[in-house]
Design an enzyme around this catalytic site. Sequence first.
Site, short mmCIF file in Angstrom:
data_model
loop_
_atom_site.label_atom_id
_atom_site.label_comp_id
_atom_site.label_asym_id
_atom_site.label_seq_id
_atom_site.Cartn_x
_atom_site.Cartn_y
_atom_site.Cartn_z
N ASP A 177 0.82 -1.20 0.00
CA ASP A 177 0.00 0.00 0.00
C ASP A 177 0.86 1.26 0.00
O ASP A 177 1.96 1.30 0.57
CB ASP A 177 -0.88 -0.01 1.26
CG ASP A 177 -1.80 1.18 1.35
OD1 ASP A 177 -2.67 1.31 0.46
OD2 ASP A 177 -1.65 1.97 2.29
N GLU A 231 0.90 -0.62 -5.11
CA GLU A 231 -0.07 0.44 -5.34
C GLU A 231 0.75 1.73 -5.47
O GLU A 231 1.15 2.32 -4.46
CB GLU A 231 -1.07 0.55 -4.21
CG GLU A 231 -2.16 1.56 -4.51
CD GLU A 231 -2.55 2.42 -3.33
OE1 GLU A 231 -3.57 3.12 -3.43
OE2 GLU A 231 -1.83 2.43 -2.32
#
Length: 749
Positions: free
Chosen positions: A421, A474
Amino acid sequence: MTTPTATPAPLPVDADTLAAVAEGRHHDPHAVLGAHPHPDGAAVTYRALRPFASAVTVVRDGDGERIELVHERDGVFVGAGPLPRRAGVPAGDYRLEVTYPGEAGEDVVEVHDDAYRHLPTLGELDLHLIGEGRHERLWEVLGARVRRDGSGGLVGTSFAVWAPNARAVRVVGDFNGWTGRTHAMRSLGSSGVWELLVPGVEHGARYKYEVLGADGAWQQNADPLARWTEVPPATASRVLESDYAFTDEEWMERRRTTDPHERPLSIYEVHLGSWRPGLSYVELAEQLVEYVTWQGFTHVEFLPVAEHPFGGSWGYQVTGYYAPTSRFGTPDEFKHLVDALHAAGIGVLVDWVPAHFPKDAWALGRFDGTPLYEHADPQRGEHPDWGTYVFDFGRTEVRNFLVANALYWIGEFHVDGLRVDAVASMLYRDYSREDGQWTPNVHGGNHDLEAISFLKEVNSTVYRVHPGVLMIAEESTAFSGVSAPVDAGGLGFGKKWNMGWMHDTLAYLSEDPVNRRWHHDQWTFSMVYAYSENYVLPLSHDEVVHGKGSLLGKISGDHRQKLATLRAYYAYMWAHPGKQLLFMGGEYGQPTEWSEERGLDWAASWDDAHRGVQLTVRELNALYRAKPALWSADHSPEGFAWVDGGDADGNTLVFLRRPADGQGGAPLLNITNLSGAMRHGLRVGVPTAGEWTVVLDTDSTDFHGDGRREQAGQPEVLRAETGQWQGQPAYLTVDVPALSTLWLEPHAG
């Protein structure tokens, strides 16, 4: 007549040291407590800390010798006796017989093992690797580990924690009434590690570390390497002794020997707490597995399951990096969920959050009274958007904590990859910072060189230790080489989310069909850079929260047009180069914005029109798995060819997908018409003359579409004629319903 042997005098300890030991604030209590042979080799001194005892006796296991201890000060008892008479009997092999005053005037006698007679549970090699930041199984030496003797009997639990700037550390828990002075830990030299084996403590015990920080304040902290925790909002760590035995040997062997980057990958993104609210890991192992199997996805991706105090963070503000959240069950029950998914042929990805962590005082922040896990410079150690701390990626022990954590989830829980993330926030020193709020790197630039080095290290290490897994970034900027190998100058991820594709295509769909001609480039631009990275096409949770509405709500048109467009869009997405990710609820066109509190609107899936979307996704997954043209050459230009990408006025895209060499299978033709009108007699170039079969029509009544081709009696097998058209040697003529996608392939019969 035998002359009695004089009782030896105990070894002396100065008053200040004895006071520090009695108060549980000495950095090396084992140097005072426990058994200590005398320099003359003739006797041994025993000291024990039992604050509420009226008497303490040492009972040696080897020779039965009883040595009465006397109270020295503040709960410290001391005595001395001869060395064991029998050769080979260690002086440190003893128990403590402790007498406590009873409530009714009767004494209570208990026999205890002594924590301070045990040797350190970390070896020199462990400490060396920790110091160098290269201990790849860190969770096996730090944290809490149940210890058993050679016959399997319980000895106790060893506790170890890294707190290099602490003045003292002690273990508190329900096994000592949360009173830390009786279980002060010893400092293992320059390693910064503190350690203690507490006898009798077993699986399930709750505990924390009580840290006397460099700032002079005591603070109770959860264990950074706790593998189990209390259910939030409670914050204690728990001792775990896992006895789960995986049954996925065949899956794991196939994983080790298969390249996942050249296989089908369609991902169902799941927030465990709101998929069907109230389900445990065990219940999810039945219901989620059954649903994903029926729906046909190859993988699930869980929003972070690491422990987190605030449910509304969805797991993205982690306090327990080594502990699956206890909200849904135990760590072994989470293993059972993974095992059940593997048994069904479904891979498991987990979101991982190494970019930042919350400031909760009982967790990682200022752990030993100083910035320890976080960077000491506020411009680099605090994140302005999220109010969190940022890891100090340049510190070897912090890097080790995170690299080992990645290995832990993959190795201990058999997860098949990590989606990392917020990578963009790690790459740039000026991320979300204005001028004057950040400091350039040594080269004068804005790249965070330590974070970049860390990402290369974690990817290289994961792929070396666990071949066959996936590391997915990401990353929302144009940083070069995110999914390029480290030895080629890249970050080393296997995949990167294509955020640009997602934003462009959703913006295109928000336009009325009559206006889409002016936005055609938003639909086609992704192919300009499609092979710059190894992409995953995400329609993630981020697009259906915080006032953004649902996917369905972003699309122009009335309700039926929205559903038709969504079916066509998904078919285009599954045919586009790259892998697919769809957040839960999207598979049936959830009409409302996702809320982790309410859960999914499953009632919508019972409506025929929404169920048509669900059936479309199911068919897409089935065709996707079966047709190598759709996945085998995702990252090679040879796998894709425009037939007509310039029909802006017709809102139509036509392209071919081809299988990689050696994969077999036929090419597949995608025709997507997002105009408001049926395209009658559309001439389309194809690579071969002869019969072509319609294998998918998203307007079909099978998907609760209008069935306009069916109503017109149009055949499922069309004949392509020889003749140059759109750069192809043949062409076919086809009617394409409004807001639909057709897939065709050469007829096999």
